[in-house]
Structures are given as structure tokens and as C-alpha cells.
Write a protein that holds these residues in place. Structure first.
Motif, PDB file in Angstrom:
ATOM      1  N   TYR A   1      88.388   6.371  40.861  1.00 20.53           N
ATOM      2  CA  TYR A   1      88.642   6.389  39.418  1.00 20.53           C
ATOM      3  C   TYR A   1      88.975   4.978  38.930  1.00 20.53           C
ATOM      4  CZ  TYR A   1      91.066   7.779  35.060  1.00 20.53           C
ATOM      5  OH  TYR A   1      91.491   7.916  33.762  1.00 20.53           O
TER       6      TYR A   1
ATOM      7  N   ARG B   1      95.982   9.611  30.653  1.00 20.20           N
ATOM      8  CA  ARG B   1      95.400  10.559  31.601  1.00 20.20           C
ATOM      9  C   ARG B   1      96.351  11.683  31.946  1.00 20.20           C
ATOM     10  NH1 ARG B   1      93.546   9.081  37.776  1.00 20.20           N
ATOM     11  NH2 ARG B   1      95.492  10.054  38.395  1.00 20.20           N
TER      12      ARG B   1
ATOM     13  N   THR C   1      91.666  10.913  29.436  1.00 22.80           N
ATOM     14  CA  THR C   1      90.963  11.687  30.458  1.00 22.80           C
ATOM     15  C   THR C   1      91.831  12.855  30.892  1.00 22.80           C
ATOM     16  OG1 THR C   1      91.798  10.490  32.404  1.00 22.80           O
ATOM     17  CG2 THR C   1      89.838   9.593  31.349  1.00 22.80           C
TER      18      THR C   1
ATOM     19  N   PHE D   1      90.753  10.198  45.051  1.00 23.27           N
ATOM     20  CA  PHE D   1      90.286  10.302  43.671  1.00 23.27           C
ATOM     21  C   PHE D   1      90.698   9.060  42.887  1.00 23.27           C
ATOM     22  CE2 PHE D   1      91.089  11.423  39.255  1.00 23.27           C
ATOM     23  CZ  PHE D   1      89.865  11.974  38.879  1.00 23.27           C
TER      24      PHE D   1
ATOM     25  N   CYS E   1      91.800  15.251  34.312  1.00 22.08           N
ATOM     26  CA  CYS E   1      91.191  15.310  35.638  1.00 22.08           C
ATOM     27  C   CYS E   1      91.703  16.540  36.383  1.00 22.08           C
ATOM     28  CB  CYS E   1      91.537  14.053  36.424  1.00 22.08           C
ATOM     29  SG  CYS E   1      91.159  12.526  35.524  1.00 22.08           S
ATOM     30  N   TYR E   2      90.769  17.298  36.893  1.00 23.08           N
ATOM     31  CA  TYR E   2      91.080  18.520  37.627  1.00 23.08           C
ATOM     32  C   TYR E   2      90.689  18.318  39.081  1.00 23.08           C
ATOM     33  CZ  TYR E   2      90.704  20.167  32.808  1.00 23.08           C
ATOM     34  OH  TYR E   2      90.835  20.316  31.454  1.00 23.08           O
TER      35      TYR E   2
ATOM     36  N   THR F   1      83.755  12.118  42.954  1.00 29.84           N
ATOM     37  CA  THR F   1      84.403  11.424  41.836  1.00 29.84           C
ATOM     38  C   THR F   1      83.465  10.372  41.250  1.00 29.84           C
ATOM     39  OG1 THR F   1      86.582  11.761  42.833  1.00 29.84           O
ATOM     40  CG2 THR F   1      86.410  10.040  41.138  1.00 29.84           C
TER      41      THR F   1
ATOM     42  N   CYS G   1      96.322  14.657  35.105  1.00 23.93           N
ATOM     43  CA  CYS G   1      95.629  15.025  36.343  1.00 23.93           C
ATOM     44  C   CYS G   1      96.433  16.113  37.041  1.00 23.93           C
ATOM     45  CB  CYS G   1      95.494  13.805  37.248  1.00 23.93           C
ATOM     46  SG  CYS G   1      94.551  14.109  38.757  1.00 23.93           S
TER      47      CYS G   1
ATOM     48  N   CYS H   1      86.420  17.957  42.231  1.00 28.05           N
ATOM     49  CA  CYS H   1      87.027  17.404  41.024  1.00 28.05           C
ATOM     50  C   CYS H   1      86.133  17.658  39.813  1.00 28.05           C
ATOM     51  CB  CYS H   1      87.296  15.908  41.160  1.00 28.05           C
ATOM     52  SG  CYS H   1      85.812  14.883  41.265  1.00 28.05           S
ATOM     53  N   GLU H   2      86.750  17.648  38.656  1.00 24.09           N
ATOM     54  CA  GLU H   2      86.051  17.678  37.381  1.00 24.09           C
ATOM     55  C   GLU H   2      86.816  16.748  36.447  1.00 24.09           C
ATOM     56  OE1 GLU H   2      84.427  20.712  33.888  1.00 24.09           O
ATOM     57  OE2 GLU H   2      85.402  21.533  35.659  1.00 24.09           O
ATOM     58  N   ILE H   3      86.077  15.981  35.664  1.00 22.35           N
ATOM     59  CA  ILE H   3      86.696  15.014  34.767  1.00 22.35           C
ATOM     60  C   ILE H   3      86.157  15.229  33.360  1.00 22.35           C
ATOM     61  CG2 ILE H   3      87.149  12.572  34.306  1.00 22.35           C
ATOM     62  CD1 ILE H   3      86.259  12.061  37.265  1.00 22.35           C
TER      63      ILE H   3
END
Length: 127
Positions: free
Chosen positions: A92, A103, A75, A88, A77-78, A51, A105, A117-119
């Protein structure tokens, strides 16, 4: 007019896409994983380290475009599993330093490179 953003301080794309696109007053960075820009590999196997690196990568693209984390408005978030949600969130919140963009998520079945994770973000340019 669209402007393609590129910086050596973020990982090179692993597919047919740009690191970011700037249009009008907005910056749309590509989603970032916890990948080291030099090695092209995930920095670690923990959600916290991945993260932190993903946010550093986003910050590098934003800075190159003339924006910053403080200018992020949204954002997405995955996470590879919601079991990583707490870890996370800790990183974050720390990395966004009190700034709280809107956001979304959620957990997904799998992320590129088996990342945790991917953001992705949308930001406005600095004035």
C-alpha cells in the motif's frame, strides 16, 4: 449529474454495480480486489500480489474518470485477516508513493472470491 465510469483496464463488476461513479468533483470507484482484468480471477494467493493488483485496478478506474491515486482523499481497506496487515501496508505504502490519504482498515469475515483484501477509495478530480 452522475456519470458511470467503465474501463477495460479494471475487472468487470461481479455483481449489479458500476466500476465507478463520478459526481461533481468526486470519483467513487467500487471496491477492488486483486483480480486480473483479463481472466477475472485472483492474481495470486499472497497478500502482497493481491494488494498490488487491487491498487492497479483502482488506479485504472480513477484514470478513466480523470483522477489518480495522488488525488485519493480516503481509503477503506478490508482484510480477510489482520495477520496480513504488515504485508498489505508494505505494498500500500509503495503503491501510494508517499501520498497518505485518510484511511480505515479492518478485518472482515470473508471477501468475494475468497480474496485476501479489498480496497475502496474516494478521490477528487484532477484540476
Amino acid at each position: 449529474m452522475l456519470e458511470t465510469i467503465y474501463t477495460e483496464h479494471a475487472p468487470k463488476p461481479i455483481g449489479p454495480y458500476a466500476q465507478g461513479i463520478k459526481v461533481g468533483e468526486f470519483v467513487y470507484p467500487a471496491g477492488q480486489l486483486g483480480v486480473d482484468p483479463l481472466s477475472g480471477k485472483l492474481v495470486a494467493d499472497t497478500i502482497k500480489e493481491q494488494t498490488e493488483q487491487a491498487i492497479k485496478n483502482l488506479s485504472a478506474v480513477l484514470e478513466e474518470a480523470g483522477s489518480s491515486l495522488e488525488q485519493v482523499v480516503k481509503t477503506t481497506c478490508y482484510l480477510s485477516t489482520m495477520e496480513n496487515f504488515q504485508g498489505f501496508n508494505e505494498v500500500y505504502e509503495e503503491q501510494f508513493n508517499g501520498h497518505k490519504p485518510a484511511r480505515t482498515c479492518f478485518a472482515v469475515q470473508e471477501l468475494p472470491l475468497k480474496a485476501l483484501c479489498e480496497i475502496e477509495v474516494v478521490a477528487v478530480l484532477k484540476k
